[in-house]
Design an enzyme around this catalytic site. Structure first.
Site, PDB file in Angstrom:
ATOM      1  N   TYR A 282       9.258  -3.811 -10.038  1.00  0.00           N
ATOM      2  CA  TYR A 282       7.987  -3.593 -10.734  1.00  0.00           C
ATOM      3  C   TYR A 282       8.284  -3.494 -12.220  1.00  0.00           C
ATOM      4  CZ  TYR A 282       3.176  -1.830 -11.452  1.00  0.00           C
ATOM      5  OH  TYR A 282       1.868  -1.673 -11.844  1.00  0.00           O
TER       6      TYR A 282
ATOM      7  N   ASP B 275      -2.920  -2.398  -2.416  1.00  0.00           N
ATOM      8  CA  ASP B 275      -2.459  -1.352  -3.336  1.00  0.00           C
ATOM      9  C   ASP B 275      -3.187  -0.024  -3.111  1.00  0.00           C
ATOM     10  OD1 ASP B 275      -0.696  -0.364  -5.289  1.00  0.00           O
ATOM     11  OD2 ASP B 275      -2.237  -0.506  -6.829  1.00  0.00           O
TER      12      ASP B 275
ATOM     13  N   CYS C 131       0.866  -1.171   0.000  1.00  0.00           N
ATOM     14  CA  CYS C 131       0.000   0.000   0.000  1.00  0.00           C
ATOM     15  C   CYS C 131       0.908   1.227   0.000  1.00  0.00           C
ATOM     16  CB  CYS C 131      -0.936   0.000   1.205  1.00  0.00           C
ATOM     17  SG  CYS C 131      -0.075  -0.240   2.764  1.00  0.00           S
TER      18      CYS C 131
ATOM     19  N   HIS D  74       2.849  -7.283  -8.172  1.00  0.00           N
ATOM     20  CA  HIS D  74       1.672  -7.554  -9.009  1.00  0.00           C
ATOM     21  C   HIS D  74       1.927  -8.629 -10.075  1.00  0.00           C
ATOM     22  CE1 HIS D  74       1.064  -3.965  -6.786  1.00  0.00           C
ATOM     23  NE2 HIS D  74       1.409  -3.090  -7.701  1.00  0.00           N
TER      24      HIS D  74
HETATM   25  O1  0GZ Z   1       0.604   0.675 -11.876  1.00  0.00           O
HETATM   26  C1  0GZ Z   1       0.761   1.781 -11.293  1.00  0.00           C
HETATM   27  O2  0GZ Z   1       0.431   2.859 -11.779  1.00  0.00           O
HETATM   28  C2  0GZ Z   1       1.414   1.777  -9.969  1.00  0.00           C
HETATM   29  C3  0GZ Z   1       2.098   2.919  -9.564  1.00  0.00           C
HETATM   30  C4  0GZ Z   1       2.795   2.894  -8.403  1.00  0.00           C
HETATM   31  C5  0GZ Z   1       3.609   4.028  -7.979  1.00  0.00           C
HETATM   32  O3  0GZ Z   1       3.469   5.097  -8.570  1.00  0.00           O
HETATM   33  O4  0GZ Z   1       4.425   3.829  -7.065  1.00  0.00           O
HETATM   34  O5  0GZ Z   1       2.787   1.797  -7.598  1.00  0.00           O
HETATM   35  C6  0GZ Z   1       2.077   0.669  -7.928  1.00  0.00           C
HETATM   36  O6  0GZ Z   1       2.135  -0.288  -7.149  1.00  0.00           O
HETATM   37  C7  0GZ Z   1       1.379   0.660  -9.150  1.00  0.00           C
END
Ligand code: 0GZ
EC number: 3.1.1.57
Length: 310
Positions: free
Chosen positions: A163, A263, A38, A187
């Site tokens: 990510y 999230d 989160c 994710h």
């Molecule tokens: O897919 C996204 O836009 C996104 C963005 C962010 C962030 O801006 O950190 O974090 C997430 O977990 C997912």
């Protein structure tokens, strides 16, 4: 863009704010459950958004995060540095410090960070760094800089959160598999669910986890990955059905290396904002037994973030 010093930020056009008044989940979380992904956003007046950000969110404060935690029935949070704050970790650190030990953090750092600053982050509750390869969110950071950071944080016992999008895994494979720490994928590496759970693309992700026992995955964000829904809204108890086979496969094959998070506050969703209570009701669809649920929600995050208490 100059750096505003007050809260006068204008949200990105079309920005969706988080869902207010979420339902109480029907699924009862096991005692000690951790929301392991989160964010907090600002508030911008106190913790300005980074000049290099790619989006400007609504504010989402630590008090609002902790109220959601209590409402949903979680015991703890892992607060992941959001890209809109760049490498300025103050909002995340402030939330960790205010949590009374009930939140850990994942930071974004540059190679210029000093050892003292890393130790301060550790004292605040940070246990990992996030490397982001999603082009719409961040500018490119050279891999040698990231590897240098990984080597330094490994000495603190931290892990690396990555990510990326599934299509980029082949190109990133050598870098990811050379990381010297536990590696946590955000994710599920963003599979394209239209390709199906038996696709070559998802098979590569499963191979990544199978061949590298230091790789973990968050089986989070069905609301981002789903194409056909239905959305977690209006009491829907079987939301995001097209994502279920993906998350369930990962949970069942790697039950000791999965994490789950809301999230919240759900940056950059475009077509709807989920009811977070109904998102919690998604969990038993992907972790169908009490044992899998306990590993996903309690044992695994505790081992990674609160090992002394696990
Ligand atoms: O897919 C996204 O836009 C996104 C963005 C962010 C962030 O801006 O950190 O974090 C997430 O977990 C997912």
């Amino acid at each position: 863009m100059s750096t505003p010093t007050t809260g006068d930020f204008t949200k990105t056009p079309g920005w969706l704010d988080w869902y207010s008044g979420p339902s109480r989940p029907r699924f009862q979380l096991p005692a000690g459950a951790v929301d392991a992904h989160c964010h907090v956003f600002g508030p911008g007046a106190e913790f300005p958004y980074a000049p290099e950000r790619k989006y400007t969110p609504c504010d989402a404060s630590k008090q609002q995060l902790f109220a959601l935690r209590d409402h949903l029935g979680f015991a703890r949070n892992v607060i992941v540095q959001a890209t809109c704050h760049g490498a300025d970790n103050r909002a995340m650190v402030d939330a960790c410090l205010a949590s009374g030990g009930r939140a850990r953090g994942v930071a974004t750092v540059r190679r210029s960070i000093t050892d003292d600053e890393l130790h301060q982050l550790h004292a605040a509750g940070v246990r990992g760094v996030r490397f982001n390869f999603v082009k719409r969110l961040v500018d490119f950071t050279p891999k040698d800089e990231l590897m240098e950071i990984a080597g330094r944080i490994a000495q603190l016992g931290w892990h690396v959160v990555i990510y990326f999008e599934a299509v980029d895994l082949p190109e990133l494979w050598d870098f990811f598999t050379a990381l010297p720490t536990t590696v946590v994928v955000d994710h599920m590496g963003r599979p394209d669910v239209r390709q199906g759970v038996e696709s070559a693309e998802f098979a590569l992700f499963l191979k990544f986890m199978r061949e590298h026992p230091n790789v973990w995955s968050k089986v989070s964000c069905p609301e981002r990955l789903s194409v056909t829904g239905p959305h977690a809204l209006h009491g829907e108890q079987a939301a995001y059905r097209d994502v279920v086979p993906f998350a369930r496969r990962v949970v069942e094959e790697f039950p000791d290396r999965v994490l789950w998070g809301t999230d919240w506050p759900h940056p950059n969703l475009k077509d709807h904002m989920p009811d977070d209570g109904l998102l919690v009701d998604f969990i038993p669809h992907i972790a169908p037994t009490a044992e899998l649920q306990r590993k996903l929600l309690v044992d695994n995050p505790m081992r990674l973030y609160w090992p002394q208490e696990a």
